[in-house]
Scaffold this motif. Structure first.
Motif, PDB file in Angstrom:
ATOM      1  N   LYS A  53       0.834  -1.211   0.000  1.00 46.46           N
ATOM      2  CA  LYS A  53       0.000   0.000   0.000  1.00 46.46           C
ATOM      3  C   LYS A  53       0.866   1.258   0.000  1.00 46.46           C
ATOM      4  O   LYS A  53       0.585   2.231  -0.730  1.00 46.46           O
ATOM      5  CB  LYS A  53      -0.911  -0.017   1.222  1.00 46.46           C
ATOM      6  CG  LYS A  53      -1.877   1.161   1.272  1.00 46.46           C
ATOM      7  CD  LYS A  53      -2.796   1.051   2.490  1.00 46.46           C
ATOM      8  CE  LYS A  53      -3.773   2.231   2.508  1.00 46.46           C
ATOM      9  NZ  LYS A  53      -4.655   2.199   3.698  1.00 46.46           N
ATOM     10  N   LYS A  56       2.407   1.962  -3.375  1.00 47.76           N
ATOM     11  CA  LYS A  56       1.436   2.555  -4.301  1.00 47.76           C
ATOM     12  C   LYS A  56       1.226   4.033  -3.996  1.00 47.76           C
ATOM     13  O   LYS A  56       1.041   4.844  -4.907  1.00 47.76           O
ATOM     14  CB  LYS A  56       0.114   1.800  -4.201  1.00 47.76           C
ATOM     15  CG  LYS A  56      -0.841   2.092  -5.347  1.00 47.76           C
ATOM     16  CD  LYS A  56      -2.029   1.127  -5.318  1.00 47.76           C
ATOM     17  CE  LYS A  56      -2.927   1.381  -6.525  1.00 47.76           C
ATOM     18  NZ  LYS A  56      -4.071   0.444  -6.545  1.00 47.76           N
ATOM     19  N   GLU A  64       1.208  -2.525 -12.228  1.00 50.67           N
ATOM     20  CA  GLU A  64       0.288  -3.419 -11.517  1.00 50.67           C
ATOM     21  C   GLU A  64       0.901  -4.812 -11.312  1.00 50.67           C
ATOM     22  O   GLU A  64       0.602  -5.495 -10.342  1.00 50.67           O
ATOM     23  CB  GLU A  64      -1.033  -3.542 -12.290  1.00 50.67           C
ATOM     24  CG  GLU A  64      -1.918  -2.313 -12.226  1.00 50.67           C
ATOM     25  CD  GLU A  64      -2.362  -2.017 -10.791  1.00 50.67           C
ATOM     26  OE1 GLU A  64      -2.617  -2.980 -10.017  1.00 50.67           O
ATOM     27  OE2 GLU A  64      -2.459  -0.831 -10.429  1.00 50.67           O
ATOM     28  N   LEU A  67       2.789  -4.834  -8.087  1.00 48.81           N
ATOM     29  CA  LEU A  67       1.897  -4.906  -6.936  1.00 48.81           C
ATOM     30  C   LEU A  67       1.288  -6.306  -6.804  1.00 48.81           C
ATOM     31  O   LEU A  67       1.118  -6.823  -5.694  1.00 48.81           O
ATOM     32  CB  LEU A  67       0.775  -3.862  -7.075  1.00 48.81           C
ATOM     33  CG  LEU A  67       1.226  -2.398  -7.021  1.00 48.81           C
ATOM     34  CD1 LEU A  67       0.041  -1.481  -7.284  1.00 48.81           C
ATOM     35  CD2 LEU A  67       1.853  -2.074  -5.669  1.00 48.81           C
TER      36      LEU A  67
END
Length: 334
Positions: A53, A56, A64, A67
């Protein structure tokens, strides 16, 4: 304030500082928060989720795929954590079992301790070395004014159950003094005790003999036990102590044959467990003649020195790795 919110905010700042200038201070602060997180029972998976988190937030344009890799890492760490907990649980159990075995071994040693008799008529030596912590072999001497009773036994089975069996045999023997001079009766009684009290999968082999100082005779009987040796000093030769008898615990009513030998000056009685005769080298099991050769080599020594030297020689043949409990008793008429 919720600790997780504090952790997330602090983690964001620590990670930013470390990425920008490889800050040692950030690493030190991370160590401090690691300890606090453990106290707050924050799991490794939650730390990874916070890391994802924060990344990001710091880098909105992060791919992406990167992540998503953290989702995989979270699942991996959860499985890893479960496996690690199982491993730790097994290790804790191993430590607990090891501790219990050490206590059992100490109790067994104290319960079954038997002094080696000192007598002007005979020289006696005895050694019993367990392959593991708990000894599946057992020997016992009982002396009175005119004789010495000698018992040697081997439980078919190892560990704590074997130790309990030996304790039972020891106390059963101590409670049949009036039969002690008749080895066949002793074995018959012990057989009934074993058959009545042991699991059907456990058996005991046993040799029981009585040396009479007045008659200089050795009376004995055996229950499926390894044959010993008799050394005749006049002919300077060894022969087997031949016996017959079913192991203890198979059937309730079994009778045992009794034998008697006159013992002359210089003669030697050798009693042993199968851990001696079944000693194994790279070429296979040693011959019984190897054992008698070792005994003859050290015959000029005391009985105790003889058993100790024979043990060292057989231990050496096995590359110092005893695979079975080793018990050897030598009785020599002076």
């Amino acid at each position: 304030m919720d600790f997780k919110l504090i952790l997330e905010s602090s983690y964001r700042e620590m990670l930013r500082r470390y990425i920008e200038d490889s800050s040692e201070a950030a690493l030190y602060q991370g160590q401090m928060f690691s300890r606090k997180s453990i106290k707050q029972q924050i799991s490794p998976e939650e730390i990874i989720s916070i890391h994802c988190k924060v990344l990001k937030d710091l880098y909105p344009d992060i791919r992406e795929e990167i992540l998503a890799s953290f989702d995989f890492l979270i699942e991996f760490m959860m499985n890893y954590g479960l496996a690690y907990q199982e491993l730790q649980s097994l290790r804790d159990k191993q430590v607990e079992i090891k501790s219990e075995i050490e206590v059992a071994a100490s109790i067994q040693e104290n319960l079954l301790e038997t002094p080696i008799p000192k007598h002007a008529e005979v020289d006696i030596g005895a050694i019993s070395i367990p392959a593991k912590k708990i000894n599946g072999d057992f020997y016992r001497f009982v002396e009175d004014e005119s004789s010495i009773s000698i018992a040697i036994a081997d439980v078919i089975g190892k560990g704590i159950p074997a130790a309990l069996c030996m304790s039972m045999i020891k106390y059963a023997m101590d409670n049949i003094p009036k039969y002690r001079d008749n080895p066949n009766d002793v074995l018959a009684i012990l057989n009934r005790v074993v058959e009545s009290n042991l699991d059907s999968s456990m058996f005991i082999t046993m040799f029981y003999g009585v040396y009479d100082f007045i008659k200089h005779s050795f009376t004995y009987a055996a229950a499926g036990h390894e044959q010993g040796f008799y050394y005749n000093a006049s002919s300077q030769s060894f022969e087997d102590l031949k016996t017959r008898g079913m192991v203890l615990g198979v059937e309730q009513n079994i009778t045992y044959e009794q034998y008697e030998r006159k013992v002359k000056s210089g003669d030697i009685i050798v009693l042993l467990s199968d851990g001696v005769t079944e000693s194994k080298t790279e070429k296979g099991f040693i011959e019984r003649s190897v054992i008698t050769d070792f005994i003859q080599t050290y015959m000029h020594l005391s009985a105790q020195e003889m058993v100790e030297n024979v043990y060292r020689q057989i231990e050496r043949l096995q590359n110092y790795e005893i695979r079975d409990d080793f018990t050897l008793i030598i009785v020599k008429r002076v």
